[in-house]
Design a protein around this motif. Structure first.
Motif, PDB file in Angstrom:
ATOM      1  N   LEU A 194       0.641  -1.356  -0.137  1.00  0.00           N
ATOM      2  CA  LEU A 194       0.127  -0.167   0.016  1.00  0.00           C
ATOM      3  C   LEU A 194       0.451   1.405  -0.150  1.00  0.00           C
ATOM      4  O   LEU A 194       0.324   2.508  -0.601  1.00  0.00           O
ATOM      5  CB  LEU A 194      -1.242  -0.517   1.094  1.00  0.00           C
ATOM      6  CG  LEU A 194      -1.891  -1.378   0.589  1.00  0.00           C
ATOM      7  CD1 LEU A 194      -2.763  -1.320   2.224  1.00  0.00           C
ATOM      8  CD2 LEU A 194      -2.952  -0.739  -0.260  1.00  0.00           C
ATOM      9  N   GLN A 195       2.010   1.037   0.693  1.00  0.00           N
ATOM     10  CA  GLN A 195       3.200   2.254   0.805  1.00  0.00           C
ATOM     11  C   GLN A 195       3.149   2.183  -0.484  1.00  0.00           C
ATOM     12  O   GLN A 195       4.797   2.979  -1.229  1.00  0.00           O
ATOM     13  CB  GLN A 195       3.452   2.357   1.355  1.00  0.00           C
ATOM     14  CG  GLN A 195       2.827   2.750   2.961  1.00  0.00           C
ATOM     15  CD  GLN A 195       2.713   3.742   2.915  1.00  0.00           C
ATOM     16  OE1 GLN A 195       1.300   4.651   2.234  1.00  0.00           O
ATOM     17  NE2 GLN A 195       3.230   4.578   2.844  1.00  0.00           N
ATOM     18  N   ASP A 196       3.845   1.177  -1.466  1.00  0.00           N
ATOM     19  CA  ASP A 196       4.476   1.286  -3.403  1.00  0.00           C
ATOM     20  C   ASP A 196       5.632   1.436  -2.190  1.00  0.00           C
ATOM     21  O   ASP A 196       6.643   1.826  -2.609  1.00  0.00           O
ATOM     22  CB  ASP A 196       4.253   2.074  -3.631  1.00  0.00           C
ATOM     23  CG  ASP A 196       4.457   1.777  -5.766  1.00  0.00           C
ATOM     24  OD1 ASP A 196       4.422   0.811  -5.599  1.00  0.00           O
ATOM     25  OD2 ASP A 196       4.544   3.155  -6.049  1.00  0.00           O
TER      26      ASP A 196
ATOM     27  N   LEU B 247      -6.464   1.928   7.353  1.00  0.00           N
ATOM     28  CA  LEU B 247      -5.528   2.919   7.939  1.00  0.00           C
ATOM     29  C   LEU B 247      -4.590   2.943   6.900  1.00  0.00           C
ATOM     30  O   LEU B 247      -4.526   4.260   6.985  1.00  0.00           O
ATOM     31  CB  LEU B 247      -5.227   1.645   9.727  1.00  0.00           C
ATOM     32  CG  LEU B 247      -4.331   2.235  10.311  1.00  0.00           C
ATOM     33  CD1 LEU B 247      -4.863   3.438  10.834  1.00  0.00           C
ATOM     34  CD2 LEU B 247      -3.730   1.946  11.531  1.00  0.00           C
ATOM     35  N   CYS B 248      -4.240   2.396   6.031  1.00  0.00           N
ATOM     36  CA  CYS B 248      -2.770   2.786   4.734  1.00  0.00           C
ATOM     37  C   CYS B 248      -3.603   4.111   3.834  1.00  0.00           C
ATOM     38  O   CYS B 248      -2.637   4.591   3.513  1.00  0.00           O
ATOM     39  CB  CYS B 248      -2.302   1.636   4.630  1.00  0.00           C
ATOM     40  SG  CYS B 248      -1.422   1.065   6.074  1.00  0.00           S
ATOM     41  N   THR B 249      -5.020   3.661   4.289  1.00  0.00           N
ATOM     42  CA  THR B 249      -5.024   4.244   2.569  1.00  0.00           C
ATOM     43  C   THR B 249      -6.396   5.182   3.467  1.00  0.00           C
ATOM     44  O   THR B 249      -6.873   5.989   2.284  1.00  0.00           O
ATOM     45  CB  THR B 249      -6.179   3.015   1.772  1.00  0.00           C
ATOM     46  OG1 THR B 249      -7.497   2.413   2.961  1.00  0.00           O
ATOM     47  CG2 THR B 249      -5.404   2.066   1.288  1.00  0.00           C
ATOM     48  N   THR B 250      -6.969   5.541   4.159  1.00  0.00           N
ATOM     49  CA  THR B 250      -7.537   6.544   4.770  1.00  0.00           C
ATOM     50  C   THR B 250      -6.783   7.155   5.863  1.00  0.00           C
ATOM     51  O   THR B 250      -7.420   8.459   5.869  1.00  0.00           O
ATOM     52  CB  THR B 250      -8.799   5.659   5.116  1.00  0.00           C
ATOM     53  OG1 THR B 250      -8.933   5.392   6.677  1.00  0.00           O
ATOM     54  CG2 THR B 250      -9.426   5.387   4.020  1.00  0.00           C
ATOM     55  N   GLN B 251      -5.411   6.913   6.742  1.00  0.00           N
ATOM     56  CA  GLN B 251      -5.257   6.887   8.028  1.00  0.00           C
ATOM     57  C   GLN B 251      -6.081   7.248   9.141  1.00  0.00           C
ATOM     58  O   GLN B 251      -5.617   7.689   9.883  1.00  0.00           O
ATOM     59  CB  GLN B 251      -4.608   8.744   7.438  1.00  0.00           C
ATOM     60  CG  GLN B 251      -3.128   8.293   6.662  1.00  0.00           C
ATOM     61  CD  GLN B 251      -3.540   8.165   5.110  1.00  0.00           C
ATOM     62  OE1 GLN B 251      -4.430   8.766   4.265  1.00  0.00           O
ATOM     63  NE2 GLN B 251      -3.371   7.029   4.435  1.00  0.00           N
TER      64      GLN B 251
ATOM     65  N   LEU C 189      -0.692  -4.165  16.691  1.00  0.00           N
ATOM     66  CA  LEU C 189      -0.775  -4.504  15.510  1.00  0.00           C
ATOM     67  C   LEU C 189      -0.750  -2.710  14.708  1.00  0.00           C
ATOM     68  O   LEU C 189      -0.340  -3.124  13.638  1.00  0.00           O
ATOM     69  CB  LEU C 189      -2.547  -4.985  15.053  1.00  0.00           C
ATOM     70  CG  LEU C 189      -2.494  -5.146  13.764  1.00  0.00           C
ATOM     71  CD1 LEU C 189      -2.082  -5.697  12.684  1.00  0.00           C
ATOM     72  CD2 LEU C 189      -4.252  -5.024  14.018  1.00  0.00           C
ATOM     73  N   LEU C 190      -1.142  -2.202  15.169  1.00  0.00           N
ATOM     74  CA  LEU C 190      -0.764  -0.981  15.172  1.00  0.00           C
ATOM     75  C   LEU C 190       0.808  -0.187  15.596  1.00  0.00           C
ATOM     76  O   LEU C 190       0.788   0.523  14.768  1.00  0.00           O
ATOM     77  CB  LEU C 190      -2.328   0.069  16.055  1.00  0.00           C
ATOM     78  CG  LEU C 190      -4.090  -0.169  15.584  1.00  0.00           C
ATOM     79  CD1 LEU C 190      -4.386   0.660  16.904  1.00  0.00           C
ATOM     80  CD2 LEU C 190      -3.918   0.108  14.666  1.00  0.00           C
ATOM     81  N   MET C 191       0.763  -0.187  16.238  1.00  0.00           N
ATOM     82  CA  MET C 191       2.214  -0.404  16.046  1.00  0.00           C
ATOM     83  C   MET C 191       3.692  -0.849  15.272  1.00  0.00           C
ATOM     84  O   MET C 191       3.828  -0.446  14.794  1.00  0.00           O
ATOM     85  CB  MET C 191       3.257  -0.609  18.190  1.00  0.00           C
ATOM     86  CG  MET C 191       2.675   0.200  18.636  1.00  0.00           C
ATOM     87  SD  MET C 191       3.097  -0.429  20.412  1.00  0.00           S
ATOM     88  CE  MET C 191       4.551   0.143  20.941  1.00  0.00           C
TER      89      MET C 191
ATOM     90  N   TYR D 186       6.194   0.158   9.827  1.00  0.00           N
ATOM     91  CA  TYR D 186       6.715   0.023   9.047  1.00  0.00           C
ATOM     92  C   TYR D 186       5.859   0.951   7.299  1.00  0.00           C
ATOM     93  O   TYR D 186       6.549   1.071   7.036  1.00  0.00           O
ATOM     94  CB  TYR D 186       6.300  -2.279   8.060  1.00  0.00           C
ATOM     95  CG  TYR D 186       6.985  -2.445   8.782  1.00  0.00           C
ATOM     96  CD1 TYR D 186       8.822  -2.843   8.469  1.00  0.00           C
ATOM     97  CD2 TYR D 186       7.808  -3.595  10.007  1.00  0.00           C
ATOM     98  CE1 TYR D 186       9.498  -3.812   8.457  1.00  0.00           C
ATOM     99  CE2 TYR D 186       8.475  -3.920  10.601  1.00  0.00           C
ATOM    100  CZ  TYR D 186       8.528  -3.564   9.867  1.00  0.00           C
ATOM    101  OH  TYR D 186      10.189  -4.724  10.531  1.00  0.00           O
ATOM    102  N   TYR D 187       4.919   1.496   8.188  1.00  0.00           N
ATOM    103  CA  TYR D 187       4.653   2.255   6.971  1.00  0.00           C
ATOM    104  C   TYR D 187       5.649   3.907   7.427  1.00  0.00           C
ATOM    105  O   TYR D 187       5.883   4.654   6.245  1.00  0.00           O
ATOM    106  CB  TYR D 187       2.859   2.823   7.650  1.00  0.00           C
ATOM    107  CG  TYR D 187       3.139   4.314   7.562  1.00  0.00           C
ATOM    108  CD1 TYR D 187       1.194   3.447   6.343  1.00  0.00           C
ATOM    109  CD2 TYR D 187       2.874   5.180   7.245  1.00  0.00           C
ATOM    110  CE1 TYR D 187       0.644   4.597   5.275  1.00  0.00           C
ATOM    111  CE2 TYR D 187       1.524   6.242   6.781  1.00  0.00           C
ATOM    112  CZ  TYR D 187       0.885   6.316   5.754  1.00  0.00           C
ATOM    113  OH  TYR D 187       0.381   6.709   5.302  1.00  0.00           O
ATOM    114  N   GLY D 188       5.967   4.238   8.489  1.00  0.00           N
ATOM    115  CA  GLY D 188       7.139   5.022   8.650  1.00  0.00           C
ATOM    116  C   GLY D 188       8.243   4.453   7.898  1.00  0.00           C
ATOM    117  O   GLY D 188       8.582   5.496   7.050  1.00  0.00           O
ATOM    118  N   LEU D 189       9.145   3.163   8.026  1.00  0.00           N
ATOM    119  CA  LEU D 189       9.771   3.178   7.590  1.00  0.00           C
ATOM    120  C   LEU D 189       9.441   3.302   5.710  1.00  0.00           C
ATOM    121  O   LEU D 189      11.176   3.672   5.042  1.00  0.00           O
ATOM    122  CB  LEU D 189       9.741   1.777   7.674  1.00  0.00           C
ATOM    123  CG  LEU D 189      11.437   0.572   7.245  1.00  0.00           C
ATOM    124  CD1 LEU D 189      12.943   1.851   7.037  1.00  0.00           C
ATOM    125  CD2 LEU D 189      11.743  -0.190   7.290  1.00  0.00           C
ATOM    126  N   ALA D 190       9.096   2.678   5.181  1.00  0.00           N
ATOM    127  CA  ALA D 190       8.270   2.490   3.465  1.00  0.00           C
ATOM    128  C   ALA D 190       8.552   4.314   3.302  1.00  0.00           C
ATOM    129  O   ALA D 190       8.886   4.791   2.162  1.00  0.00           O
ATOM    130  CB  ALA D 190       6.950   2.746   3.673  1.00  0.00           C
TER     131      ALA D 190
END
Length: 177
Positions: free
Chosen positions: A70-72, A122-126, A148-150, A155-159
């Motif tokens: 989702l973060q490409d 979460l990744c598409t709508t925040q 799960l949220l952590m 990995y969202y932040g790392l991406a």
């Protein structure tokens, strides 16, 4: 070519050299070594997420792959597809994570589907809708849902970091949890 020069690990403090060596001396660690003041805290969080018994390796990889897709993020995908195979995900399941149209036919457990739903929303709508939050919280409970949220946030932040730096995908190297 990475927009930020990769740190020479031999010039880094001992804790960075040791941690990186145990995990394959990947480009991601050489990039993050440019921030030695926060490297230790970030790696401690990653270590705790991978050591926690809350989610097994398979579930972690389901979550991480979906975030990476989702973060490409080619770097996250490149590293974690191999780990996903090692954790027991099939090629069909990995492909389904990358193309949500096939999730229902891929043979994920109800708990894995719930995690995929959380990651996707979460990744598409925040945000998570009240219904999504309530459903996931009912399945996971306080502790696992928070973890799960952590994991998603890590990995969202790392991406975001990897994408901003346009980090080159490691070839032949593999993250070693």
């Amino acid at each position: 070519m990475s927009r930020i020069p990769l740190a020479d690990l031999e010039q880094q403090p001992e804790y960075i050299r040791q941690w990186s060596a145990r995990r394959g001396n990947l480009n991601v660690f050489r990039l993050l070594a440019n921030a030695p003041n926060v490297f230790g805290g970030w790696t401690a969080m990653v270590d705790e997420l991978f050591a926690s018994p809350t989610f097994d390796a398979r579930m972690r990889e389901v979550i991480i792959l979906r975030v990476a897709h989702l973060q490409d993020s080619p770097c996250e995908l490149g590293q974690h597809v191999v780990l996903a195979h090692d954790a027991g995900l099939t090629e069909q399941q990995i492909n389904a994570i990358r193309d949500a149209r096939d999730l229902d036919e891929a043979g994920f457990s109800p708990i894995e589907c719930a995690a995929l739903d959380v990651v996707t929303e979460l990744c598409t709508t925040q945000h998570l809708s009240d219904d999504s939050f309530d459903a996931a919280h009912g399945i996971f409970g306080d502790e696992a849902f928070t973890e799960l949220l952590m994991l998603i946030s890590c990995y969202y932040g790392l991406a975001l970091v990897l994408n901003a730096a346009d980090l080159d995908v490691d070839t032949g190297a593999l993250f070693k949890p």
